[in-house]
Each structure stands twice: as C-alpha cells, then as structure tokens.
Design a protein around this motif. Structure first.
Motif, mmCIF file in Angstrom:
data_model
loop_
_atom_site.group_PDB
_atom_site.id
_atom_site.type_symbol
_atom_site.label_atom_id
_atom_site.label_comp_id
_atom_site.label_asym_id
_atom_site.label_seq_id
_atom_site.Cartn_x
_atom_site.Cartn_y
_atom_site.Cartn_z
ATOM 1 N N ILE A 111 0.948 -1.376 -0.112
ATOM 2 C CA ILE A 111 0.038 -0.101 -0.089
ATOM 3 C C ILE A 111 0.842 1.282 0.144
ATOM 4 O O ILE A 111 1.552 1.436 0.885
ATOM 5 N N PRO A 112 0.769 2.054 -1.317
ATOM 6 C CA PRO A 112 1.728 3.194 -0.970
ATOM 7 C C PRO A 112 1.432 3.912 0.103
ATOM 8 O O PRO A 112 0.375 4.481 0.477
ATOM 9 N N ARG A 113 2.679 4.674 0.678
ATOM 10 C CA ARG A 113 2.585 5.633 1.579
ATOM 11 C C ARG A 113 2.075 5.033 2.947
ATOM 12 O O ARG A 113 1.921 5.592 3.969
ATOM 13 N N GLU A 114 1.977 3.706 2.958
ATOM 14 C CA GLU A 114 1.648 2.916 4.310
ATOM 15 C C GLU A 114 2.598 1.693 4.499
ATOM 16 O O GLU A 114 2.989 1.423 5.705
ATOM 17 N N THR A 115 3.184 1.178 3.493
ATOM 18 C CA THR A 115 3.823 -0.076 3.445
ATOM 19 C C THR A 115 5.439 0.282 3.768
ATOM 20 O O THR A 115 6.000 1.230 3.134
ATOM 21 N N VAL A 116 6.184 -0.151 4.569
ATOM 22 C CA VAL A 116 7.534 -0.360 4.600
ATOM 23 C C VAL A 116 8.202 -1.639 4.406
ATOM 24 O O VAL A 116 7.689 -2.662 4.654
ATOM 25 N N ILE A 117 9.214 -1.653 3.771
ATOM 26 C CA ILE A 117 9.754 -3.016 3.378
ATOM 27 C C ILE A 117 11.453 -2.813 3.650
ATOM 28 O O ILE A 117 12.217 -1.779 3.737
ATOM 29 N N PHE A 118 12.119 -4.130 4.266
ATOM 30 C CA PHE A 118 13.298 -4.193 4.366
ATOM 31 C C PHE A 118 13.928 -5.101 3.434
ATOM 32 O O PHE A 118 13.391 -6.482 3.286
ATOM 33 N N ALA A 119 14.392 -4.809 2.398
ATOM 34 C CA ALA A 119 15.065 -5.482 1.235
ATOM 35 C C ALA A 119 16.329 -6.007 1.321
ATOM 36 O O ALA A 119 17.302 -5.182 1.323
ATOM 37 N N SER A 120 16.612 -7.316 1.520
ATOM 38 C CA SER A 120 18.163 -7.813 2.012
ATOM 39 C C SER A 120 18.683 -8.379 0.542
ATOM 40 O O SER A 120 17.870 -8.796 -0.134
ATOM 41 N N ASP A 121 19.763 -7.996 0.215
ATOM 42 C CA ASP A 121 20.599 -8.459 -0.859
ATOM 43 C C ASP A 121 19.812 -7.942 -2.130
ATOM 44 O O ASP A 121 19.659 -8.681 -3.120
ATOM 45 N N VAL A 122 19.602 -6.653 -2.300
ATOM 46 C CA VAL A 122 19.114 -6.142 -3.699
ATOM 47 C C VAL A 122 20.650 -5.570 -4.193
ATOM 48 O O VAL A 122 21.626 -5.118 -3.883
ATOM 49 N N ARG A 123 20.441 -5.600 -5.724
ATOM 50 C CA ARG A 123 21.577 -5.067 -6.371
ATOM 51 C C ARG A 123 21.323 -3.611 -6.668
ATOM 52 O O ARG A 123 20.550 -3.295 -7.305
ATOM 53 N N ILE A 124 22.299 -2.839 -6.484
ATOM 54 C CA ILE A 124 22.692 -1.407 -6.784
ATOM 55 C C ILE A 124 23.202 -1.113 -7.855
ATOM 56 O O ILE A 124 24.374 -1.634 -8.073
ATOM 57 N N ASN A 125 22.663 -0.533 -9.001
ATOM 58 C CA ASN A 125 23.351 -0.120 -10.343
ATOM 59 C C ASN A 125 22.944 1.286 -10.615
ATOM 60 O O ASN A 125 22.126 2.029 -10.156
#
Length: 468
Positions: free
Chosen positions: A223-237
């Motif tokens: 849900i936009p502007r309500e949900t928080v996520i912890f994303a482990s091991d994403v690739r940054i480019n």
C-alpha cells in the motif's frame, strides 16, 4: 526441538542433518523464485524445470529448498503457494550446501544444508499461516539480516557510482507501485517488469525494479505511503539511461514487508507525520508529472489501429503507450462544475466521498489532520480520421496543462469564458500522448488516460496522416 501437529511431528530446521530418515519440516515461505527450464543432459532435446524457495521456522533459522522435475509438476507445485504461505515438506533430501558457489545466486542462510525435493519421493503441502502456530506468522515481519545493517536511500545516492554492482540491504517506505509490464525476449521467452518508487527521511523518490513474477506479485500487495519494506541483498546499479542510481530485486533478495524493528518504527512514524503535515502532497503532484517520460513514447497509432490491437488481445493486453494525432471532439467543461472538478484527499490523492467529503482510504488518520483539494477529473472524446475513443480520462496536472489554467482559475471563470475556453480546444489538431488498458468496469472496455495534449505541429501531423 520438534514441532508437532495432530498427525505428524516436524523436525526443526536447526536440527536437520543428512542422516535423518524421512524428515518432515514446516515453515513459512519468505522467498521464492520463478520457474525456469534447462536443457536435460540425460535426454537431449528435452528440458528439466526448477524453482527454489526459502522457508523459516524460527527467528534464527531458515533454509533454501530446491525443486527439480517435469515441467507440469514444477509449475503446478510453484503455483500451489506464495510468499507468506505456510508449507509442510515430507521426506526432503537434506544435503550439504556449497555456500561460496550456491549463495552467489541464492539467499544467504544460516543453515549448513539445503533441501532437495523430488517428484517421486517428496510431498509439499501448502496452507495459510493463519491456521498454524502464530509464531510462524510473526516470522514474516523479521528481516533475515541485522535490522541495523542497511543503507538509507540518501546514502546510496550520495555514494553514487561507487556502489555500482554492489549487493546491499535497503530499508524504505513505498511511495508508489507501478503496473506490471510484459514483453517477449529475443529467445521468445515471456518477460515482465515492475517498478516501485521508494522513499525515506533522506530521499523522496528512489526506484527499485522487479523482474520476476514472485516479487511483482508481492509488490502489488503493498500500500503506497503505508507499507515499509526491508529488502535484503538487492543489487545497486547506476542507470545510464536515466542518469540515476536504482535497486534491482535479484534471486538472492528476500523482502520483509512491514518489518517489526525499531528502525522500521522510526520510518513508520515519519510516514504518518509527513502525511499528516501535508508535505507529501506537493511531492506527489510533482511525481505525477514526472512518472512517465513522454520522450520514451514514440509509437504512433490511429484510433482504428489502437482498437484493433486492444480487442485482438484476448483480454490480456498489457498497458499500451502511444501517440495519436487527432482532436478533442467532446469537452463538456461549461455544463456542470461537479462533472469537471472533484475533491481529492491531500494525503493519499484518492477521490473523496462526494456526500461526506471524507476519505475512506485514510481512515486511520485523524480527521483534524486531513484536508482535500480540488482537482480536474474530465471525460473527453478523442477523434481522428479513423474513429473515436470515447470517455477518455483527462485529469489533474495534465488537465491543467491542456486547459492552460489551474482548477481555482477555472472555477473563477464566468460561464461564457468557460465556453470560450472549450471552443479554443475543440476540433484543434493535437498531438495526444496516451496510456490504454483493458478495463471491464470502464464503459467502453478500454480505459484511456491522456498523458499530454498539445497543439500539433502541422507538418508533423501531416506526415503522420500520410503514414510517414
């Protein structure tokens, strides 16, 4: 330690070892990959299919599960459960893992082992975690990495290209979730893509891209502007095309939705405070203008071509972006202001209830901190030499640019001025950028959103008419 149910005992993941005879395990699915096919070395010309998932049964214990078999079996098994479901696994093969090699492409787990499932010897049963131990359900909200081990979005941007190619963790709130886009790869395989915009205290818009069905389905639940996520091991480019840093969900990634950590609670507080203060409103309005880069839209259609493309898609049309050289043939802006202007919630931008002038979407925010603002919400007909698109959606910032005035300036106009404004725009040859989706709830079956509508260059329009 062992878990028990009315019918069988389960071995805790921490107690698994290769010498166990016919073990049964239970856990909640915290990560999952798409099904893939590989050439079968034993049967030349045929393929074996595989997918993997990760289960967890305690805050400190989770393990990867690999499935191999016939296409029919693997696809059926994959479709039987999703991230967040509880699964029981009967008689998996417990095998030592080669961490250095395997964890290049799989989630890093604390277990020394992995589980292998075979069609002939193993059984997987899926059920909702709500029917199981609530301890399993709580595990969905615990990150698999140290909750303090993450980069803020501002840190990623500040470090810039020095982080290009790095794998790291991100804690952020969801600003918006894009619609999935589908395509065909060069080797004739179906592909998909979905972009999510994140934000935190340091940065208001940062893209994270999902390329697999599993993460896309998970993202659609946020849900936009309500949900928080912890994303482990994403690739940054570094994205050279957009000249910005982006994150990508990969096969190693595990995403924890609404994590229950002190760091996430600080971010939740920021979300609520910024929503209540109205500071998000201007940024959201700005983003609505910038969310689609018109320069990337180059395909030109006639109305007839667009309708043919839509209604020959067997109900599976992905969003179509394009250009029509035509004109507005219906524009009822001088009839009734209530048909042209609607009130939106200043926090979530949803259209509010006309009778009560309240937003039901933001029901948990106190009414004292909520306000509404007037926004254009106009249905227009678009016509060219081949036909007409009825009830197209011209709204918000795009409508202001098309009409050449703000909502408040429009409402202040006398009726004859509104009529004059209408006739300035009607039947004028225009270059119209659009987005089309199939919609069974839309009166024409096609939902057309106008992204831009400006007077066309006569020579450019003529070339288009001639098919050049």
């Amino acid at each position: 330690m062992a878990y028990s149910s009315s019918t069988q005992d389960f071995v805790a993941l921490s107690d698994l070892h290769p010498n166990l005879a016919r073990p049964n395990v239970i856990g909640v699915v915290i990560g999952k990959t798409d099904v893939r096919g590989f050439p079968d070395r034993k049967n030349i010309g045929s393929e074996r299919y595989t997918f993997s998932f990760t289960i967890r049964d305690s805050p400190s214990d989770f393990i990867n599960v690999n499935c191999w078999g016939r296409e029919e079996y693997i696809r059926s098994l994959s479709e039987s459960f999703r991230v967040g479901d509880c699964v029981t696994i009967e008689n998996p093969l417990v095998q030592s893992k080669e961490a250095e090699r395997e964890e290049k492409f799989s989630p890093v787990t604390p277990s020394c082992y992995k589980l292998l499932l075979s069609e002939n010897h193993s059984v997987v049963k899926a059920s909702s975690c709500y029917g199981r131990d609530t301890k399993l359900l709580c595990l969905l909200h615990l990150p698999v990495k140290d909750p303090q081990d993450y980069y803020s979005l501002g840190d990623i941007i500040a470090n810039g290209q020095s982080l290009d190619g790095r794998i790291l963790n991100v804690l952020a709130a969801v600003m918006s979730v894009g619609e999935p886009k589908y395509f065909m790869t060069l080797d004739k395989r179906k592909g998909q893509r979905c972009e999510v915009k994140l934000y935190d205290e340091t940065e208001m818009s940062f893209p994270i891209v999902c390329w697999d069905n599993e993460s896309i389905q998970l993202a659609q639940s946020w849900i936009p502007r309500e949900t928080v996520i912890f994303a482990s091991d994403v690739r940054i480019n570094f994205d050279k095309f957009r000249n910005c840093m982006i994150a990508t969900v990969i096969s190693k990634t595990i995403i924890t939705t609404n994590p229950e950590t002190a760091e996430a609670n600080v971010l939740f507080s920021f979300i609520k405070e910024s929503a209540q203060s109205g500071t998000l409103h201007d940024k959201l309005k700005e983003q609505s203008k910038e969310s689609i880069n018109l320069e990337t839209i180059v395909d030109v259609y006639t109305v007839k071509q667009l309708k043919e493309k839509a209604f020959q898609s067997d109900g599976k049309l992905e969003p179509v972006y394009g250009i029509i050289y035509g004109y507005i043939s219906t524009l009822d802006i001088d009839d009734n202001a209530s048909k042209v202007v609607r009130n939106r919630c200043s926090i979530c931008r949803f259209i509010v209830n006309e009778m009560s002038n309240t937003c039901t979407f933001c029901s948990d925010v106190s009414s004292d901190s909520k306000s509404t603002f007037a926004s254009f919400d106009i249905l227009v007909d678009l016509t060219d030499h081949t036909g007409t698109l009825y009830s197209c959606y011209l709204s918000d910032c795009v409508a202001e640019e098309t009409l050449g005035c703000t909502v408040h300036e429009f409402l202040a106009l006398a009726e004859d001025k509104k009529t004059a404004l209408k006739w300035q725009l009607l039947l004028e040859r225009s270059k119209i950028y659009f987005k089309v989706t199939l919609s069974s709830t839309w009166r024409t079956g096609l939902k057309v959103n106008v992204l831009s509508c400006k007077l066309a260059d006569p020579r450019e329009a003529s070339w288009s008419l001639l098919g050049k």
